[in-house]
Design a protein around this motif. Sequence first.
Motif, short mmCIF file in Angstrom:
data_model
loop_
_atom_site.label_atom_id
_atom_site.label_comp_id
_atom_site.label_asym_id
_atom_site.label_seq_id
_atom_site.Cartn_x
_atom_site.Cartn_y
_atom_site.Cartn_z
N GLN A 142 6.67 1.31 -0.90
CA GLN A 142 6.56 -0.15 -1.04
C GLN A 142 6.18 -0.54 -2.47
O GLN A 142 6.81 -1.41 -3.07
CB GLN A 142 5.50 -0.68 -0.07
N ILE A 143 5.15 0.10 -3.01
CA ILE A 143 4.69 -0.28 -4.34
C ILE A 143 5.71 0.12 -5.40
O ILE A 143 5.85 -0.55 -6.43
CB ILE A 143 3.31 0.35 -4.64
N ALA A 144 6.45 1.22 -5.18
CA ALA A 144 7.47 1.65 -6.14
C ALA A 144 8.57 0.61 -6.27
O ALA A 144 9.03 0.31 -7.38
CB ALA A 144 8.06 2.99 -5.71
N GLU A 145 9.00 0.05 -5.15
CA GLU A 145 10.04 -0.97 -5.20
C GLU A 145 9.54 -2.22 -5.92
O GLU A 145 10.26 -2.82 -6.72
CB GLU A 145 10.50 -1.33 -3.79
N GLU A 146 8.30 -2.61 -5.66
CA GLU A 146 7.74 -3.80 -6.31
C GLU A 146 7.64 -3.61 -7.82
O GLU A 146 8.00 -4.50 -8.60
CB GLU A 146 6.35 -4.09 -5.72
N ILE A 147 7.18 -2.43 -8.25
CA ILE A 147 7.03 -2.18 -9.69
C ILE A 147 8.38 -2.04 -10.37
O ILE A 147 8.59 -2.53 -11.49
CB ILE A 147 6.16 -0.92 -9.92
N ALA A 148 9.33 -1.40 -9.69
CA ALA A 148 10.68 -1.27 -10.26
C ALA A 148 11.31 -2.64 -10.48
O ALA A 148 11.92 -2.90 -11.53
CB ALA A 148 11.55 -0.42 -9.34
N THR A 149 11.15 -3.52 -9.51
CA THR A 149 11.68 -4.88 -9.64
C THR A 149 10.98 -5.64 -10.76
O THR A 149 11.61 -6.33 -11.57
CB THR A 149 11.52 -5.65 -8.31
#
Length: 405
Positions: A142-149
């Motif tokens: 979850q946090i990886a997708e948020e940071i990537a975006t």
Amino acid sequence: MEKHILEQLDPRVLGGRIQDARRARGLTQQAVADRLGVARTTLVAIEKGERRILPDELIKLAAIYGRPVSEFVAKQVVVEGFVPQFRASWKEVFVEDSELEESAGELQRLAEDYLELERLCNMPLVRAYPPPYDISGASAEQIAEEIATAERNRLGIGDGPLSNLRERLENDVGLRIFYFPMESRIAGLFAYNDVLGGCIGINSGHPRDRRHWSLAHECGHFLTGRYQSEITFLSEKKRVSARERFADSFAKHFLMPASGLNRRFTEMHRSSERGITLAHVCTLADLYQVSVQALVLRLEELRRLPSGTWERLEAEGFKVRSPQQLLGIDANPPIKHLLPQRYVDLAILAYHQGKLSEGQLARILRTDRVAARMQVERASRRFNEEGEENFTSIDLDLAAQLDGK
């Protein structure tokens, strides 16, 4: 060598460089002391900075370690070593694999050379680092997708493929990224200190798609654990930490964002009468510069391909290289630049300004004198002038001053 040069250097810094060079060579203090003709306690004192080294001793040590003397004395900035960082975090791995120390040492040397070039040319690297992201209290996915975006938005790169990822991270973020040979099981290295900034080493012997993934993976470490050095192995048998799981998930979302990938997949599906084929998947993987396996698994995750598609392809003996050849896809083109283009340009500029000798230029470019001269020649003819009917290359004095404001 003039004695006063050594007197101007912090003996602790010089001693640390001497110690790193010895360890990278895989030599014991006793073995080096014997060859140097001094007691082991004397070498220990030199490496700790408790005793200043003499010019003739440094010349002998440089020969023993296979390094130019300039590598020990030329850099005038006090820099915390990367090798101790890696050794502290990966002590058990370093004990059983001396090649890791050489890779960490080469990343340090390249970064120091880069910093020295900036000092010589008075052109410091501009850093556009975001504050470190906090990854506590949420799942890695979850946090990886948020940071990537968030990072894609910060860099203004939308949701499309990142064929120029290295240039983006070098020019828009200010990371120092080097490609050089490492043992095959090492995918990449990341280290940071306040002087050198974020530094990434990528295994130049790996295929393009693996290098691309490794770079995004190491970028994930930079964004979240800046002061913790990392080694990424192809097979994470040593340890699979939460940080590694996050970095791999970040690479997936950063390289293949759901919105952009879904849109392109839909466009392919609509334009094909036969539906999605292996040719489409191979073409799409090449566009995103990821492996076919990574793309298929991502499409499964997005429910654009049936779950288990990659397992079925493997069971059927699917070999990626064959369809790529049929489609004319070169999935492993040669690396254009092992060193950052800016690094090379600064080296050539310093040479034109008389601040580097030809021998020093060759060392900094990690090549011989003939190849270094050829790079200088190519750099001076890299730009074209448009005429009435054609283009002609123009010679430029890279050291010429311009009155810009």
